[in-house]
Design a protein around this motif. Structure first.
Motif, short mmCIF file in Angstrom:
data_model
loop_
_atom_site.label_atom_id
_atom_site.label_comp_id
_atom_site.label_asym_id
_atom_site.label_seq_id
_atom_site.Cartn_x
_atom_site.Cartn_y
_atom_site.Cartn_z
N LEU A 197 0.62 -1.68 -0.30
CA LEU A 197 0.34 -0.11 0.04
C LEU A 197 0.82 1.13 -0.19
N VAL A 198 1.88 1.12 0.98
CA VAL A 198 3.03 2.53 0.88
C VAL A 198 3.27 2.43 -0.93
N VAL A 199 3.81 1.98 -1.22
CA VAL A 199 4.36 1.36 -2.72
C VAL A 199 3.18 1.76 -3.71
N TYR A 200 1.89 1.57 -3.24
CA TYR A 200 1.14 1.93 -4.26
C TYR A 200 0.79 3.20 -4.71
N ALA A 201 1.08 4.11 -2.92
CA ALA A 201 0.71 5.20 -2.99
C ALA A 201 2.25 6.40 -4.08
N LEU A 202 3.05 5.79 -2.99
CA LEU A 202 3.83 6.50 -3.87
C LEU A 202 4.08 6.25 -5.52
N LEU A 203 3.79 5.37 -5.87
CA LEU A 203 3.40 5.20 -7.27
C LEU A 203 2.61 5.81 -8.52
N PHE A 204 1.58 6.00 -7.64
CA PHE A 204 -0.03 6.18 -8.29
C PHE A 204 0.10 7.17 -9.13
N THR A 205 0.82 8.26 -8.95
CA THR A 205 1.19 9.86 -10.54
C THR A 205 1.56 9.25 -11.36
N GLN A 206 3.18 8.60 -10.85
CA GLN A 206 3.62 8.49 -11.46
C GLN A 206 3.66 6.98 -12.91
N LEU A 207 2.80 6.22 -12.19
CA LEU A 207 2.30 5.11 -13.29
C LEU A 207 1.17 5.10 -13.45
N GLY A 208 0.11 5.74 -12.83
CA GLY A 208 -1.28 6.69 -13.01
C GLY A 208 -1.78 5.08 -12.40
N PHE A 209 -2.95 5.67 -12.61
CA PHE A 209 -4.14 4.61 -11.51
C PHE A 209 -4.33 3.49 -11.97
N ILE A 210 -3.99 2.39 -13.37
CA ILE A 210 -4.68 1.49 -13.59
C ILE A 210 -3.12 0.15 -13.48
N VAL A 211 -1.91 1.12 -13.94
CA VAL A 211 -1.46 0.52 -14.12
C VAL A 211 -0.75 0.06 -12.46
N THR A 212 -0.66 0.92 -11.53
CA THR A 212 -0.45 1.08 -9.40
C THR A 212 -1.10 -0.01 -9.43
N THR A 213 -2.67 0.04 -9.98
CA THR A 213 -3.50 -0.77 -9.28
C THR A 213 -4.18 -2.19 -9.74
N PHE A 214 -3.36 -2.00 -10.65
CA PHE A 214 -2.47 -3.65 -11.50
C PHE A 214 -2.06 -4.21 -10.50
N PHE A 215 -1.13 -3.61 -10.38
CA PHE A 215 0.57 -4.36 -10.13
C PHE A 215 0.34 -4.62 -8.11
N ALA A 216 -0.37 -3.81 -7.26
CA ALA A 216 -0.56 -3.93 -6.63
C ALA A 216 -1.46 -4.33 -5.57
N VAL A 217 -2.98 -5.26 -6.89
CA VAL A 217 -4.00 -6.24 -6.32
C VAL A 217 -3.49 -7.09 -6.91
N LEU A 218 -2.02 -7.13 -7.90
CA LEU A 218 -1.88 -8.76 -8.14
C LEU A 218 -1.42 -9.06 -6.75
N ALA A 219 -0.18 -8.04 -6.51
CA ALA A 219 0.78 -8.79 -5.40
C ALA A 219 -0.18 -9.11 -3.94
N LEU A 220 -1.32 -8.42 -4.06
CA LEU A 220 -1.56 -8.67 -3.01
C LEU A 220 -2.67 -9.76 -2.74
N ALA A 221 -2.92 -9.86 -4.20
CA ALA A 221 -3.81 -12.02 -4.57
C ALA A 221 -2.81 -12.58 -4.12
N ARG A 222 -1.73 -12.38 -4.75
CA ARG A 222 -0.62 -13.79 -4.24
C ARG A 222 -0.09 -13.80 -3.40
N LEU A 223 -0.02 -12.56 -2.14
CA LEU A 223 0.67 -12.43 -1.29
C LEU A 223 -0.61 -12.84 -0.15
N PHE A 224 -1.51 -13.99 -0.44
CA PHE A 224 -2.99 -13.84 -0.35
C PHE A 224 -2.82 -15.56 -0.40
N GLU A 225 -1.79 -15.89 -1.49
CA GLU A 225 -1.63 -16.98 -2.02
C GLU A 225 -2.25 -17.40 -3.37
#
Length: 149
Positions: free
Chosen positions: A82-110
């Protein structure tokens, strides 16, 4: 020590609510484009968060044990995502950052890679459409996109 976890969390959430409310109060808008203005929503959320955190402080749950080491590491990893998401939100944009954040969280929860990728695509595109088309909120496209457009 059994109830300390809930109380410590409640105090931390009260601090977070105060931090958010102070920063929301400092928002300066030259003109009001809404009847309530952009301060109302974050301040309202801060008040609700503080009230619910008071419940944790004064009426903690019966099972207030600290999480074990594995769960604590997983919670810290979620916080890191979530911290990385907040830091990269404006640089990478909403769609890219949200995709990678959800991907990471989904993998984290197996979740499997297939399910994690599907969840990332659906959440990124679905929430983007909801915010932009449904609610009329503009979201950042990312600085990298300006090079291609």
């Amino acid at each position: 020590m059994k109830l300390a976890a809930d109380r410590v969390l409640g105090l931390a959430l009260i601090g977070l609510a105060a931090f958010a409310a102070i920063h929301a109060w400092q928002i300066q808008v030259p003109f009001s484009y809404e009847p309530v203005g952009p301060k109302a929503f974050p301040i309202g959320l801060s008040v609700v968060l503080a009230l619910l955190a008071l419940v944790l402080v004064f009426r903690p749950g019966e099972n207030g044990h600290w999480p074990d080491k594995a769960l604590m590491l997983k919670l810290l990893a979620v916080l890191g995502v979530l911290v990385v998401y907040a830091l990269l939100f404006t640089q990478l944009g909403f769609i890219v950052t949200t995709f990678f954040a959800v991907l990471a969280l989904a993998r984290l929860f197996e979740a499997t890679w297939r399910k994690a990728l599907l969840a990332g695509v659906l959440m990124a595109l679905g929430s983007y459409l909801l915010f932009t088309q449904g609610l009329g909120i503009s979201l950042p496209g990312g600085y990298w996109l300006a090079d291609f457009v």
